[in-house]
Design an enzyme around this catalytic site. Structure first.
Site, PDB file in Angstrom:
ATOM      1  N   TYR A 182       0.857  -1.199   0.000  1.00  0.00           N
ATOM      2  CA  TYR A 182       0.000   0.000   0.000  1.00  0.00           C
ATOM      3  C   TYR A 182       0.891   1.246   0.000  1.00  0.00           C
ATOM      4  CZ  TYR A 182      -3.541   3.278   1.656  1.00  0.00           C
ATOM      5  OH  TYR A 182      -4.384   4.340   1.789  1.00  0.00           O
TER       6      TYR A 182
ATOM      7  N   ASP B 147      -0.393  -7.690   5.902  1.00  0.00           N
ATOM      8  CA  ASP B 147      -1.523  -6.758   5.821  1.00  0.00           C
ATOM      9  C   ASP B 147      -2.612  -7.471   5.021  1.00  0.00           C
ATOM     10  OD1 ASP B 147      -3.357  -4.815   5.004  1.00  0.00           O
ATOM     11  OD2 ASP B 147      -1.842  -3.235   4.844  1.00  0.00           O
TER      12      ASP B 147
HETATM   13  C1  LIG Z   1      -6.239   1.515   2.911  1.00  0.00           C
HETATM   14  C2  LIG Z   1      -5.140   0.604   3.252  1.00  0.00           C
HETATM   15  C3  LIG Z   1      -4.310   0.853   4.347  1.00  0.00           C
HETATM   16  C4  LIG Z   1      -4.458   2.087   5.198  1.00  0.00           C
HETATM   17  O1  LIG Z   1      -5.680   2.132   5.867  1.00  0.00           O
HETATM   18  P1  LIG Z   1      -6.386   3.501   6.332  1.00  0.00           P
HETATM   19  O2  LIG Z   1      -7.534   3.011   7.116  1.00  0.00           O
HETATM   20  O3  LIG Z   1      -6.749   4.258   5.102  1.00  0.00           O
HETATM   21  O4  LIG Z   1      -5.373   4.234   7.152  1.00  0.00           O
HETATM   22  C5  LIG Z   1      -3.304  -0.056   4.636  1.00  0.00           C
HETATM   23  N1  LIG Z   1      -3.112  -1.147   3.875  1.00  0.00           N
HETATM   24  C6  LIG Z   1      -3.894  -1.428   2.817  1.00  0.00           C
HETATM   25  C7  LIG Z   1      -3.645  -2.654   2.024  1.00  0.00           C
HETATM   26  C8  LIG Z   1      -4.941  -0.568   2.462  1.00  0.00           C
HETATM   27  O5  LIG Z   1      -5.693  -0.838   1.394  1.00  0.00           O
END
Ligand SMILES: *Cc1c(COP(=O)(O)O)cnc(C)c1O
Length: 393
Positions: A107, A179
């Protein structure tokens, strides 16, 4: 009649022999204790209870427990955003002199933290290709603390070799951080594949309505979770009780939304692949996907709600498509109940040179779609209208 003088704060809710079926919202910042001794009991673990909302509150705990169940973990931490969860890992568990390896298609903000913020604090970082375990192995150093990956990359939907990387991390004594925002526990549960820490942006599919910004992070080792919790409290990553409540509400329909969006995404992929002017369709369960075999093994047919495709005709055709695909929000987010369309060359990947973009397969005609809950036929008709307009350029 003269009002009886009262204290400023009422004494609580009216008594009821029956109970609420919905979690109440608890916006209280402070919690009153009986005596200094009872506060001692609480701080020293002889009794449990809340003290101050930045340290924890019921709505965060109710939400956190639901995500713990989905991921198969205990006592995860709910944070004020997905990036706060990323920060709790990358900043809360490292120290100057450590080294961190990240997937080269993480990301955007996570990549930025890897390349800008960690080095500023004396934490060295390297990027590696998570579809190739040899690339990750080559990036490891004696001082490597963790490897951070996403299972499905954005926006080219490449599939990481999570099992291979987990084995490598185990051998090297390095933490594997996954993630799981894009894939969600409906498609894969990273702890079952050897992850030590899992991160979520709840903002996306879990909450699902584009009206809350929240994150979650959990570790297999409770000691790591506790360190991240303390760091999150100290740095003020506190989630809002209202947002936790909304996310809990959204989460109740998560599996239904996921199933529906996934079924539509699969159909939309097949539909687009047969259309004139479409040069490429990327979807994890398609046999022509570059990592098809791995996707099949890891995701067990759960291709998810994300789909990417490319049209011919460059930027002019892309403009015509986005303009004509009326009713689909052209917006760089994902996981909403409504379908959203993003154009990486002008948004998430605009900082790259055209050569840098083309190296990872992103052209001016490349779009990423987060499929929502619309009627599939209506959605396909809208895409057809976009393609028709693009074809007239
Ligand atoms: C959107 C996203 C984030 C960050 O999340 P927020 O809630 O916008 O801070 C982190 N990792 C991935 C894969 C995302 O799509």
């Amino acid at each position: 009649m003269a009002m009886k003088p009262t204290l400023q704060r009422p004494g609580g809710l009216p008594a009821s022999a029956s109970t609420s079926v919905v979690t109440p919202i608890m916006p209280s910042v402070v919690y009153a204790s009986d005596t200094p001794d009872s506060l001692d009991d609480q701080y020293e673990g002889r009794s449990s209870g809340y003290t101050y909302a930045r340290e924890g509150h019921p709505n965060a705990d109710v939400l956190g427990q639901r995500i713990d169940l989905l991921e198969g973990c205990e006592d995860g931490v709910v944070t004020g955003s997905g990036m706060a969860a990323v920060s709790a890992v990358l900043l809360g568990l490292t120290k100057a002199g450590d080294h961190v390896v990240g997937g080269n298609q993480l990301y955007g903000r996570s990549l930025r933290m890897m390349t800008e913020d960690l080095p500023r604090l004396g934490i060295a970082t390297s990027l590696a290709d998570p579809t190739d375990v040899a690339s990750v192995r080559a990036a490891l150093r004696p001082e490597t603390k963790m490897v951070v990956i996403e299972v499905v990359s954005n926006p080219t939907l490449r599939i990481a070799d999570i099992d291979g990387i987990a084995e490598l991390c185990r051998e090297a004594g390095v933490l594997l951080v996954v993630d799981n925002t894009f894939t969600t526990p409906a498609a894969i549960k990273p702890f079952e594949h050897g992850a030590d820490i899992v991160i979520h942006s709840i903002t996306k599919l879990l909450a699902g309505h584009s009206d809350v910004t929240l994150g979650w992070v959990g570790a297999k080792d409770p000691e790591l979770t506790q360190r991240m919790r303390v760091f999150a409290v100290t740095t003020g990553m506190t989630p809002s009780p209202y947002e936790c409540w909304l996310a809990e509400r959204g989460l109740m329909t998560f599996q239904l939304r996921f199933d529906r969006a996934q079924a539509t995404a699969e159909r939309l992929g097949a539909h687009l692949a047969g259309r004139q002017g479409v040069t490429r369709v990327l979807y994890p369960t398609r046999p022509d996907h570059p990592d098809a075999a791995r996707a099949q093994g890891l995701l067990k047919g759960q291709g998810g709600n994300m789909l990417s495709f490319e049209i011919e005709g460059g930027r002019a055709a892309a403009n015509a498509f986005a303009h004509a695909a009326d009713g689909i929000a052209f917006a760089p987010t994902l996981g909403d109940v409504g379908t959203t369309l993003s154009h990486p060359a002008s948004s998430s990947h605009r900082a790259l040179t055209p050569e840098g973009r083309s190296a990872i397969g992103i052209s001016e005609g490349f779009f990423r779609v987060s499929v929502g809950l619309e009627e599939p036929e209506a959605l396909m008709a809208t895409f057809d209208a976009g393609l028709e307009a693009a074809g007239q350029i």
